[in-house]
Design an enzyme around this catalytic site. Structure first.
Site, PDB file in Angstrom:
ATOM      1  N   HIS A   1      19.782 -10.404  23.732  1.00  0.00           N
ATOM      2  CA  HIS A   1      21.078 -10.683  23.106  1.00  0.00           C
ATOM      3  C   HIS A   1      21.068 -10.323  21.628  1.00  0.00           C
ATOM      4  CE1 HIS A   1      22.675 -12.922  26.646  1.00  0.00           C
ATOM      5  NE2 HIS A   1      21.378 -12.889  26.916  1.00  0.00           N
TER       6      HIS A   1
ATOM      7  N   LYS B   1      -3.047  -7.605  -2.345  1.00  0.00           N
ATOM      8  CA  LYS B   1      -3.867  -8.643  -3.004  1.00  0.00           C
ATOM      9  C   LYS B   1      -4.188  -8.215  -4.430  1.00  0.00           C
ATOM     10  CE  LYS B   1      -6.282  -9.970   1.232  1.00  0.00           C
ATOM     11  NZ  LYS B   1      -7.559  -9.964   1.921  1.00  0.00           N
TER      12      LYS B   1
ATOM     13  N   GLU C   1      -3.379  -3.885  12.911  1.00  0.00           N
ATOM     14  CA  GLU C   1      -4.450  -3.792  11.914  1.00  0.00           C
ATOM     15  C   GLU C   1      -5.556  -2.831  12.366  1.00  0.00           C
ATOM     16  OE1 GLU C   1      -5.013  -7.572   9.061  1.00  0.00           O
ATOM     17  OE2 GLU C   1      -6.507  -7.506  10.650  1.00  0.00           O
TER      18      GLU C   1
HETATM   19  O1  PA5 Z   1      -8.431  -9.529  10.961  1.00  0.00           O
HETATM   20  C1  PA5 Z   1      -8.752  -9.748   9.800  1.00  0.00           C
HETATM   21  O2  PA5 Z   1      -9.849  -9.401   9.362  1.00  0.00           O
HETATM   22  C2  PA5 Z   1      -7.834 -10.473   8.856  1.00  0.00           C
HETATM   23  O3  PA5 Z   1      -6.638 -10.772   9.449  1.00  0.00           O
HETATM   24  C3  PA5 Z   1      -8.473 -11.765   8.397  1.00  0.00           C
HETATM   25  O4  PA5 Z   1      -8.799 -12.528   9.528  1.00  0.00           O
HETATM   26  C4  PA5 Z   1      -7.574 -12.538   7.470  1.00  0.00           C
HETATM   27  O5  PA5 Z   1      -7.235 -11.755   6.380  1.00  0.00           O
HETATM   28  C5  PA5 Z   1      -8.237 -13.806   7.006  1.00  0.00           C
HETATM   29  O6  PA5 Z   1      -9.448 -13.537   6.389  1.00  0.00           O
HETATM   30  P1  PA5 Z   1     -10.508 -14.665   6.141  1.00  0.00           P
HETATM   31  O7  PA5 Z   1     -10.956 -15.189   7.453  1.00  0.00           O
HETATM   32  O8  PA5 Z   1     -11.625 -13.974   5.409  1.00  0.00           O
HETATM   33  O9  PA5 Z   1      -9.858 -15.737   5.302  1.00  0.00           O
END
Ligand code: PA5
Length: 447
Positions: free
Chosen positions: A308, A422, A287
């Site tokens: 494996h 989303k 990310e």
């Molecule tokens: O690293 C990030 O920002 C994302 O993975 C969020 O943690 C994830 O989408 C969850 O978001 P939230 O804590 O707003 O529900």
């Protein structure tokens, strides 16, 4: 006390040491950019000195809430996704007995809100039926569909089973200090709450209440976890010389390999308990770096299990990969291979040896084979699997990730790409406010 150790010598047949060392200047600049808060995403640098800013009083409060849940619950459900889930899961799995949930020495900890599987939620609800359970609901935005959906179901079930008044005492919300639906609900209902600091993004939040509370509920030592992270904060500090700074050397080596065409990094472990640690790492780097059509692709393998399956690809597939092995020097337990009179399996040559010796030879054999097969190898040695060293690993990887993202030339602290699915999902589900997107998507699907 020792520290975790990084070795990168087994990359030098692929990129020379001088190529890696030549990046020291760029790394220094990236570290200073982080330190001075002058780079892209500088409003999300709260993790940088987070370990050393955690006070004993704060940890006491976390522990007191955890103890309350431990005393009242047979099961604690942790609802969250991505950064609001993976850190806690990684640490709990790494440090707990592999079969602890069968022995039931603490509340069982189960996770929800990280998928939209109907079977998963139905089976969870069935499992919780008649049990005393509590909920830790974690969402920084407070609006994430997966988590909100699971929480709606869990809250309804808890209120039915325990009664509305008692349910309030069994729910903890971890969210933004002021914004979002979860904050509003928590205020309305009077839940115990913790704040996710504005300047800490989800994937860097394991040392905030997001990770610390579930980890404390699991009966693990959060003080030692934070102490280990503090130690790495010092070791990987901006003034540490390049060659003595593991985060700097890791960031430089993986970027040198990337620039030389090694576009995929595999995080490998030889301990099944580290499976979710690799999931956490995948999110952290995936990310942070995968944007603007750039970035190393992060994957993970559990060895020897995956030798494996993916072992063939790693040994002989396209030569675009390198691997980083997290190796645990000393297991916490001792187990010796027994001798067998019949020796039908031919394993008596191992009799009397530790299982870990067999594992270590598998590790060394794999390293030699993979390097011979064209896979550069980095190795992070962890003295033992305990809270202190997991804390060190967490901070080491976080710091290296920040540096590495700047070396790559991206903002490591945003994640614009996760919005695309989303938007389509909401349009397809006719969420109010998505009418235009809904029309466009329906027209596209009709073609
Ligand atoms: O690293 C990030 O920002 C994302 O993975 C969020 O943690 C994830 O989408 C969850 O978001 P939230 O804590 O707003 O529900």
């Amino acid at each position: 006390m020792e520290d975790i150790k990084l070795s990168v010598e087994n990359c030098y047949g692929f990129v020379s040491k001088s190529t890696v060392d030549a990046l020291a200047g760029e790394v220094k600049k990236a570290s200073e950019t982080l330190e001075n808060g002058t780079g892209a995403g500088n409003d999300f640098l709260g993790w940088l000195h987070l370990p050393s800013s955690i006070t004993p009083e704060f940890l006491q409060d976390i522990q007191a809430t955890a103890d309350k849940l431990r005393a009242a619950c047979e099961v604690v459900v942790v609802a969250g996704i991505g950064g609001s889930y993976l850190g806690a899961k990684a640490v709990i799995d790494a440090l707990s007995n592999s079969f602890g949930w069968l022995q039931n020495p603490r509340p069982a900890i189960v996770f929800a809100g990280n998928n939209i599987g109907e079977d998963y939620l139905a089976e969870l609800s069935e499992y919780l039926e008649g049990k005393k359970f509590g909920i830790i609901n974690i969402s920084k935005s407070g609006t994430t569909t997966e988590t909100a959906l699971a929480f709606r179901m869990l809250k309804t079930q808890l209120e039915r089973q325990a009664g509305k008044a008692a349910a309030k005492e069994l729910i903890v919300a971890i969210t933004d200090k002021a914004k979002g639906a979860l904050r509003t609900l928590a205020t309305q209902e009077g839940y115990k709450t913790y704040v996710i600091p504005d300047n800490v993004g989800g994937r860097f939040s394991v040392l905030t209440p997001v990770g610390l509370l579930p980890i404390a509920v699991a009966g693990l030592d959060v003080k030692q976890l934070v102490a280990g992270a503090c130690r790495m904060e010092e070791v990987c500090g901006v003034n540490t010389r390049f060659e003595e700074n593991p985060a700097a050397v890791y960031a430089a080596t993986r970027n040198a390999l990337y620039r030389a065409g090694k576009k995929i990094e595999l995080l490998a472990n030889f301990q099944p308990k580290l499976h979710y640690f690799a999931e956490w790492w995948k999110q952290l780097y995936g990310e942070s770096e995968g944007k603007e059509n750039k970035g190393i692709f992060n994957a993970a393998v559990d060895f020897t299990t995956d030798l494996h399956s993916m072992g063939q690809w790693i040994q002989e597939g396209e030569r675009s990969i390198f691997e980083t092995v997290v190796s645990v020097a000393k297991p916490s337990r001792k187990l010796v291979v027994p001798s067998d009179e019949a020796n039908l399996d031919g394993l008596n040559f191992l009799a009397g040896k530790r299982i870990d010796e067999v594992n270590k030879m598998a590790e060394l054999g794999t390293q030699l084979a993979h390097v011979d097969g064209g896979v550069p190898n980095l190795r992070v040695e962890v003295p033992e699997l305990n809270a202190y060293y997991i804390g060190q690993l967490i901070y080491f990887f976080e710091k290296a990730c920040g540096i590495s993202g700047y070396l790559l030339g991206v903002n490591p602290f945003n994640q614009p790409g996760v919005e695309a699915y989303k938007k389509n999902m909401f349009a397809l589900l006719n969420k109010p406010g998505y009418e235009e997107a809904s029309k466009a998507i329906q027209a596209r699907l009709k073609k």
